[in-house]
Design an enzyme around this catalytic site. Structure first.
Site, PDB file in Angstrom:
ATOM      1  N   ASP A 175       0.815  -1.108  -0.198  1.00  0.00           N
ATOM      2  CA  ASP A 175       0.000  -0.110  -0.064  1.00  0.00           C
ATOM      3  C   ASP A 175       0.964   1.326  -0.077  1.00  0.00           C
ATOM      4  OD1 ASP A 175      -2.139   1.686  -0.058  1.00  0.00           O
ATOM      5  OD2 ASP A 175      -3.294   0.779   1.638  1.00  0.00           O
TER       6      ASP A 175
HETATM    7  C1  NOJ Z   1      -3.797   3.858   0.001  1.00  0.00           C
HETATM    8  C2  NOJ Z   1      -5.226   3.190   0.212  1.00  0.00           C
HETATM    9  O1  NOJ Z   1      -5.163   2.474   1.461  1.00  0.00           O
HETATM   10  C3  NOJ Z   1      -5.294   2.049  -0.934  1.00  0.00           C
HETATM   11  O2  NOJ Z   1      -6.658   1.408  -0.825  1.00  0.00           O
HETATM   12  C4  NOJ Z   1      -5.387   2.699  -2.449  1.00  0.00           C
HETATM   13  O3  NOJ Z   1      -5.335   1.747  -3.426  1.00  0.00           O
HETATM   14  C5  NOJ Z   1      -3.871   3.295  -2.269  1.00  0.00           C
HETATM   15  N1  NOJ Z   1      -3.904   4.493  -1.411  1.00  0.00           N
HETATM   16  C6  NOJ Z   1      -3.557   4.062  -3.790  1.00  0.00           C
HETATM   17  O4  NOJ Z   1      -4.308   5.222  -3.876  1.00  0.00           O
END
Ligand code: NOJ
Length: 767
Positions: free
Chosen positions: A298
């Site tokens: 993430d």
């Molecule tokens: C953080 C989020 O937790 C995740 O779900 C998302 O895909 C990413 N950012 C990218 O935007």
């Protein structure tokens, strides 16, 4: 594709190195062999330098205005140079056919091997045309519609250059304080698993090389939805039993559906940040489940392991993540900067790097990016597809199916179509932004059809509109906190004035579009701001209220449930919101949604879920609830206000008793459980017939009941139908004390009915 075709289809920079490794085969009469993607990946991998390999494991967020001049200085210049040197495998948040083409051209034309980028984006509930938030879509229990919604989201997003979505989020969520409950399928692993598979199939289609399908991503692996006290990014501490029986099944379903990628998560799970969890990623996902795609971290989750106090420094974070099987680094810059030295010091191996790169290249091959890196970059198609009628129609269809009728006393709904004076009140009644919900990066602000606009297409009634309570910001930035007014009641007067004179009052209340979602945890689950007070004031002057809720999570609605005759849960329904709500209010669409999460009576009940365990107090027979020494609250009931699976219709459904074909079977057998469902009302309607199972005694304690089957049935007025479920051993399986999925012999109770609180039951024995 045959070898020669494959070779000549390659971008010129990839062509040469691969050509030399595969040409002998082509020349010696084997060109008719269908070359496997693995062969192509190996051929390419053998030509890559260590730096180029590490580059594939690096993902950058979108940066400079790519269709303008390239950046000359600063970090943007550095990122640009990395792209040109083949040190970037993927970018996220670059969108638009022209923009994506521009970055792809740098990667393909300037880097030595010309390996195309995979372009990621959070296509969570629509691209420019916004569909209902995933929690709302889940309330439809309509797997085909959910699949279609993902399919059309993919169609619109791929036309804008995207070929990888960070969806579906398959986290099971039991705590409505957590803002991201809006992004998942709710609290049930069975429903969540079916929806996970439907979404994966919708995004990826049957042909991943087609220009209108994209790679999906099951996230967040794992247990991110169990953040302590519902506070986003918080610690998770759950046992094996919950992990295997509740958290993992939707991930497994996504893997079985062929999802191409996984995303790990920010949270620490039982003391180990998920990004560094080797057991989850290498043993379970890539080992037991045989997952062949790649895992992306993430956003910055590698770096955050230092903040967790788990990694000594960034270098150590890189070592931990790669060893654990995390293949691509989203925006931590750690793999790019640290892997080389980690390899030199023997802390990571070249096999691990090759494995990660192979997985990434494999997905790129599967998408057909090597054949045509620009196939998602057709500006003509982008114009044609974006917001097309087909996509709008599907968004409207999905929106109608997502609405849940919570209460309809005295059948105030459907509204009469003529001669009525309607007061439309509330901060969200004419808000064109909130219905878009949280994940709407590419959508135009204020592009939803508001309730006022939707109702306006019914011209037989007079509508008087008053906000009552203001929104503080109408067009907030994505990262801003948004408030519904808590300091100004000056709008009450106008609202009460229109309410007094109305035959019916429609009040549109709830959460602002960005009040739920990532980072939007709440300690209260009430109607924010002055909305509750407004509702109570209006009720004093007119009791004929239809409360339309817009929200991204279950709310506490005790007062409304006790006083307001009609409550409609409309969630954040997306672009077509107002049209869908109007059609339901006027009865042109009979609502059939069922709650995918329990609605609590109090925030103090969190986490609340129907499939909880029994305690020793009271005992299974009801026990002694006269004393205080049993599992309860002194000031609130244990039960939900509206249970999981609950939702009404404009018609009535009657269930017969359950009939079992036999009340005993063994591991080679199965039985049939059936009910007769009758539409005893006056209009056609849909019902979700739900089957729950309870294992009365097992090697580990089992939930009081668990959803194990359902059928969405449409019946004409007066029509009856037999609904049957086959019960076999696999339906009884769970992760047992033997640390494996198995069914244990014993007595089981099944429940069949209209929601998770149904009392209609029958027993059988499994030998
Ligand atoms: C953080 C989020 O937790 C995740 O779900 C998302 O895909 C990413 N950012 C990218 O935007």
């Amino acid at each position: 594709m045959h070898l020669t075709e494959f070779l000549f289809a390659l971008p010129k920079r990839v062509f040469n190195p691969i050509l030399f490794s595969l040409l002998p085969i082509a020349l010696f009469g084997q060109s008719e062999i269908e070359f496997s993607i693995d062969t192509k990946v190996d051929a390419l991998l053998s030509k890559m330098t260590l730096e180029e390999k590490i580059g594939q494991m690096n993902q950058y967020n979108g940066f400079w205005n790519v269709t303008g001049p390239s950046p000359q200085e600063g970090y943007q210049k550095e990122k640009y140079d990395h792209l040109a040197k083949g040190l970037v495998g993927s970018m996220l948040n670059v969108r638009g056919a022209k923009e994506v083409r521009a970055v792809q051209e740098v990667a393909v034309n300037q880097s030595r091997l010309g390996i195309p980028l995979i372009i990621g984006f959070d296509l969570i509930h629509g691209y420019k045309t916004i569909s209902p938030i995933p929690l709302a879509e889940s309330a439809s229990w309509d797997l085909e519609a959910i699949k279609t919604s993902a399919e059309l989201g993919a169609k619109e997003a791929t036309a804008a250059g995207i070929n990888w979505t960070f969806a579906p989020m398959v986290d099971i969520t039991r705590d409505a304080r957590w803002g991201r409950v809006m992004e998942g399928a709710g609290e049930d692993p069975y429903l969540g698993s079916l929806i996970a598979a439907a979404r994966v199939h919708g995004f990826q289609g049957s042909d991943l090389t087609a220009p209108n399908t994209l790679a999906a991503c099951a996230k967040h692996f794992a247990a991110y939805g169990f953040a302590e006290s519902g506070r986003d990014y918080n610690t998770v501490d759950i046992g094996e039993n919950t992990l295997h029986n509740i958290v993992l099944p939707p991930f497994k379903a996504a893997a079985d559906a062929g999802v191409k990628t996984f995303m790990n998560s920010f949270n620490d799970l039982n003391g180990i940040p998920a990004t560094a969890d080797k057991h989850l990623q290498r043993n379970i996902l890539k080992g037991d489940w045989g997952f062949e795609g790649f895992i992306v971290s993430d956003w910055g989750s590698l770096k955050e392991m230092v903040d967790h106090g788990y990694a000594r420094d960034k270098n150590h974070a890189g070592e931990l993540a790669l060893n654990a099987g995390s293949d691509m680094d989203m925006e931590s810059y750690i793999y790019l900067r640290e892997i080389k030295s980690l390899l030199k010091e023997g802390k990571v191996s070249i096999e691990q790097i090759d494995d990660a790169v192979s997985r990434i290249l494999k997905v790129k091959f599967e998408l057909g990016l090597f054949t045509d890196p620009y196939k998602y970059c057709d500006e003509e198609r982008e114009k044609r597809v974006t917001g097309s009628k087909e996509i709008q129609d599907a968004a409207l269809d999905m929106a109608k199916k997502s609405i849940v009728l919570l209460k309809n006393k005295e059948n105030l709904l459907p509204l009469k179509k003529e001669g009525q004076r309607i007061a439309l009140i509330g901060p969200l009644a004419n808000d064109k932004n909130s219905p878009l919900g949280n994940w709407r990066i590419a959508a135009e602000n204020n592009s939803a059809v508001s309730v006022l606009e939707g109702l306006a297409s019914y011209t037989g009634n007079t509508i008087c509109h008053a906000q009552g309570v203001r929104l503080v910001d109408t067009i907030p930035a994505f990262h801003q906190e948004v408030k519904i007014n808590t300091t100004d009641k000056s709008g009450f007067k106008a609202a009460l004035k229109v309410a007094k004179k109305a035959d019916v009052v429609i009040m549109v209340l709830g959460e602002y579009g960005f009040q739920s979602g990532e980072g939007r945890s709440r300690t209260k689950l009430d109607l924010p701001g002055f909305q509750q007070e407004l509702l109570e004031e209006v009720y004093k002057v007119n009791k004929n209220i239809v409360l339309v809720l817009m929200n991204g999570r279950p709310l506490v609605l005790n007062w409304a449930d006790a006083h307001i005759p009609v409550i409609v849960e409309s969630w954040h329904l997306g672009t077509q919101s107002g049209n869908a709500i109007a059609q339901v209010l006027y009865g042109d669409y009979n609502p059939s949604g069922k709650l995918p999460m329990s609605f609590p009576r109090s925030v103090g009940q969190m986490p609340l879920y129907y499939n909880h365990k029994s305690t020793g107090r009271p005992g299974a027979d009801g026990g002694d609830t006269g004393s205080v020494f049993w599992s309860h609250y002194g000031d609130e009931k244990n039960t939900s206000l509206y249970p999981f699976g609950y939702g009404l219709s404009y018609t009535n459904f009657e269930y017969s008793e359950i009939k079992l074909s036999s009340d005993v079977f063994n591991s080679n057998g199965q039985i049939e459980a059936s009910v007769i469902l009758k539409n005893s009302g006056k209009v056609k309607g849909k019902e979700v017939v739900q089957l729950y199972v309870h294992d009365q005694f097992a090697s580990v304690t089992r939930p009081v009941r668990e959803l194990k089957g359902f059928e969405l049935v449409e019946l004409a007025a007066g029509e009856s139908k037999k609904i049957s479920f086959t019960i076999g051993p696999e339906m009884l399986e769970f992760y047992s004390a033997n640390r494996k999925w198995e069914a244990e012999p014993g007595t089981f109770t099944i429940y069949i009915g209209t929601n998770s609180a149904t009392k209609r039951k029958a027993n059988f024995h499994f030998n």
